[in-house]
Design a protein around this motif. Sequence first.
Motif, PDB file in Angstrom:
ATOM      1  N   ARG A  21       0.834  -1.211   0.000  1.00 27.61           N
ATOM      2  CA  ARG A  21       0.000   0.000   0.000  1.00 27.61           C
ATOM      3  C   ARG A  21       0.865   1.257   0.000  1.00 27.61           C
ATOM      4  N   ALA A  22       1.899   1.264   0.831  1.00 27.80           N
ATOM      5  CA  ALA A  22       2.772   2.430   0.927  1.00 27.80           C
ATOM      6  C   ALA A  22       3.516   2.669  -0.386  1.00 27.80           C
ATOM      7  N   VAL A  23       4.050   1.593  -0.973  1.00 20.56           N
ATOM      8  CA  VAL A  23       4.814   1.731  -2.220  1.00 20.56           C
ATOM      9  C   VAL A  23       3.922   2.244  -3.348  1.00 20.56           C
ATOM     10  N   VAL A  24       2.746   1.651  -3.501  1.00 17.12           N
ATOM     11  CA  VAL A  24       1.835   2.075  -4.567  1.00 17.12           C
ATOM     12  C   VAL A  24       1.405   3.528  -4.355  1.00 17.12           C
ATOM     13  N   THR A  25       1.141   3.904  -3.110  1.00 12.58           N
ATOM     14  CA  THR A  25       0.706   5.274  -2.828  1.00 12.58           C
ATOM     15  C   THR A  25       1.791   6.287  -3.173  1.00 12.58           C
ATOM     16  N   VAL A  26       3.022   5.986  -2.773  1.00 10.20           N
ATOM     17  CA  VAL A  26       4.122   6.906  -3.062  1.00 10.20           C
ATOM     18  C   VAL A  26       4.319   7.061  -4.565  1.00 10.20           C
ATOM     19  N   MET A  27       4.297   5.944  -5.293  1.00  9.19           N
ATOM     20  CA  MET A  27       4.467   6.010  -6.750  1.00  9.19           C
ATOM     21  C   MET A  27       3.320   6.785  -7.401  1.00  9.19           C
ATOM     22  N   TRP A  28       2.102   6.591  -6.896  1.00  7.64           N
ATOM     23  CA  TRP A  28       0.935   7.301  -7.435  1.00  7.64           C
ATOM     24  C   TRP A  28       1.037   8.800  -7.155  1.00  7.64           C
ATOM     25  N   LEU A  29       1.458   9.155  -5.950  1.00  9.41           N
ATOM     26  CA  LEU A  29       1.628  10.572  -5.603  1.00  9.41           C
ATOM     27  C   LEU A  29       2.724  11.220  -6.452  1.00  9.41           C
ATOM     28  N   MET A  30       3.796  10.488  -6.714  1.00  7.00           N
ATOM     29  CA  MET A  30       4.865  11.027  -7.562  1.00  7.00           C
ATOM     30  C   MET A  30       4.358  11.288  -8.970  1.00  7.00           C
ATOM     31  N   LEU A  31       3.548  10.378  -9.495  1.00  3.21           N
ATOM     32  CA  LEU A  31       2.990  10.549 -10.837  1.00  3.21           C
ATOM     33  C   LEU A  31       2.058  11.754 -10.890  1.00  3.21           C
ATOM     34  N   ILE A  32       1.153  11.868  -9.923  1.00  6.28           N
ATOM     35  CA  ILE A  32       0.212  12.984  -9.906  1.00  6.28           C
ATOM     36  C   ILE A  32       0.955  14.307  -9.733  1.00  6.28           C
ATOM     37  N   SER A  33       1.965  14.330  -8.849  1.00  5.59           N
ATOM     38  CA  SER A  33       2.741  15.546  -8.626  1.00  5.59           C
ATOM     39  C   SER A  33       3.478  15.958  -9.894  1.00  5.59           C
ATOM     40  N   LYS A  34       3.983  14.967 -10.633  1.00 10.09           N
ATOM     41  CA  LYS A  34       4.687  15.255 -11.890  1.00 10.09           C
ATOM     42  C   LYS A  34       3.736  15.890 -12.888  1.00 10.09           C
ATOM     43  N   LEU A  35       2.522  15.386 -12.958  1.00 17.38           N
ATOM     44  CA  LEU A  35       1.529  15.936 -13.882  1.00 17.38           C
ATOM     45  C   LEU A  35       1.091  17.339 -13.466  1.00 17.38           C
ATOM     46  N   MET A  36       1.051  17.580 -12.153  1.00 17.29           N
ATOM     47  CA  MET A  36       0.652  18.896 -11.651  1.00 17.29           C
ATOM     48  C   MET A  36       1.721  19.945 -11.890  1.00 17.29           C
ATOM     49  N   GLY A  37       2.971  19.517 -12.094  1.00  9.29           N
ATOM     50  CA  GLY A  37       4.032  20.442 -12.467  1.00  9.29           C
ATOM     51  C   GLY A  37       4.847  20.925 -11.289  1.00  9.29           C
ATOM     52  N   GLN A  38       6.005  21.516 -11.598  1.00  4.88           N
ATOM     53  CA  GLN A  38       6.919  22.004 -10.572  1.00  4.88           C
ATOM     54  C   GLN A  38       6.353  23.182  -9.808  1.00  4.88           C
ATOM     55  N   ARG A  39       5.395  23.894 -10.394  1.00  2.54           N
ATOM     56  CA  ARG A  39       4.793  25.039  -9.714  1.00  2.54           C
ATOM     57  C   ARG A  39       4.240  24.632  -8.364  1.00  2.54           C
ATOM     58  N   GLU A  40       3.716  23.411  -8.270  1.00  2.33           N
ATOM     59  CA  GLU A  40       3.089  22.961  -7.029  1.00  2.33           C
ATOM     60  C   GLU A  40       4.075  22.908  -5.876  1.00  2.33           C
ATOM     61  N   VAL A  41       5.330  22.591  -6.206  1.00  5.26           N
ATOM     62  CA  VAL A  41       6.345  22.465  -5.172  1.00  5.26           C
ATOM     63  C   VAL A  41       7.158  23.745  -5.028  1.00  5.26           C
ATOM     64  N   GLY A  42       7.497  24.353  -6.168  1.00  4.53           N
ATOM     65  CA  GLY A  42       8.407  25.477  -6.145  1.00  4.53           C
ATOM     66  C   GLY A  42       7.824  26.770  -5.626  1.00  4.53           C
ATOM     67  N   SER A  43       6.561  27.044  -5.894  1.00  4.16           N
ATOM     68  CA  SER A  43       5.965  28.321  -5.470  1.00  4.16           C
ATOM     69  C   SER A  43       4.514  28.090  -5.075  1.00  4.16           C
ATOM     70  N   MET A  44       4.323  27.485  -3.929  1.00  2.00           N
ATOM     71  CA  MET A  44       2.984  27.099  -3.488  1.00  2.00           C
ATOM     72  C   MET A  44       2.189  28.307  -2.999  1.00  2.00           C
ATOM     73  N   ASN A  45       1.030  28.557  -3.654  1.00  2.00           N
ATOM     74  CA  ASN A  45       0.144  29.605  -3.183  1.00  2.00           C
ATOM     75  C   ASN A  45      -0.953  28.984  -2.321  1.00  2.00           C
ATOM     76  N   MET A  46      -1.956  29.804  -1.960  1.00  2.00           N
ATOM     77  CA  MET A  46      -2.980  29.331  -1.038  1.00  2.00           C
ATOM     78  C   MET A  46      -3.754  28.141  -1.608  1.00  2.00           C
ATOM     79  N   PHE A  47      -4.131  28.225  -2.891  1.00  2.00           N
ATOM     80  CA  PHE A  47      -4.886  27.126  -3.504  1.00  2.00           C
ATOM     81  C   PHE A  47      -4.042  25.859  -3.567  1.00  2.00           C
ATOM     82  N   ASP A  48      -2.763  26.007  -3.932  1.00  2.00           N
ATOM     83  CA  ASP A  48      -1.868  24.853  -3.982  1.00  2.00           C
ATOM     84  C   ASP A  48      -1.725  24.214  -2.603  1.00  2.00           C
TER      85      ASP A  48
END
Length: 242
Positions: A21-48
Amino acid sequence: MLQVNFWQGQPTLTVIGWILRAVVTVMWLMLISKLMGQREVGSMNMFDFVVAITIGSVASSHLVDSEVPMMGSLISIAAIGAVDIVLAFLSLKHSRLRRVVQDESIMLIENGQIRYDMLAKTMYNLDDLLAGLRLKNYPNIHDVEFAFLEPNGQLSVIPKSQARPVTPADLGLATEYEGRPVVLIEDGNILAGNLKDIGLTKKWLFDELAKQGIHDPQDLAAVILDTKGRLYIGRKITEDMK
C-alpha cells in the motif's frame, strides 16, 4: 503462489500488504505531482496549499486504516490533481479566474514607507517584515523602495537606486555573453546528450581529460564546463583519500 490482497478494505493487513500500500501510494503521488508540475512544489500559493493538504489527508486514510479501500483513495487523489491541473490551465487563459484561484502580490512598503494597513490585512507583523528584509540583505529599511508579499508567501524587495549594487551597465562597461555551465560527467557517467547540445564530442572530452592525466572517467565525480570554457574536474573520494 503468495496472494496478497491489499486493495480492498479489510479488518487486518499483513506486513507485506501494508508495504505494498505504501509503495503504490508513493508512486501514485509522484505521478500525480509530476503531472501537476513544478509550480506545485516550487511556489505554493494558497490554492496549492489546500490541494496539497487535501491530497495528503486522502492518501493517509488507507495507510492508517486497513478497512479503507485503496482504490477509492487513489481515484480521489487523481481527481483532486485533475482539478488543480484544469484550474491552472484555465488560469493561464483567463486573468479573472487567476485572481480567484491565486492571491495577488501585496505591497508592504511603498515609496520607502511601511504600509501598516497592509501589514494588518496580511497578518504580517513588523518583526516578520524586518526579518524578511534582512534575509534579502537589506537590514536598513531606508534602503528599500518597495517590498511585496508574493502569493507564495515570499518577500520580494526593490531597493532604492542608491542602494543597488553597481553593475557593468552603470559603469558603461561592455560584457560578453556567458551562457550556462554544462555538466559533462556525473558520477563517472559521460552525459553524451549534453556534449551533443554544445557541439562537442567524447573524443574532445577524453583529450582534455588526458591533458590532466586522467584516463578513466569512472574515477570522476563530476566534470563541468563553465561559461568561460574551463573544465572543473571533481574526483571521487576513495578510502585512501579519507
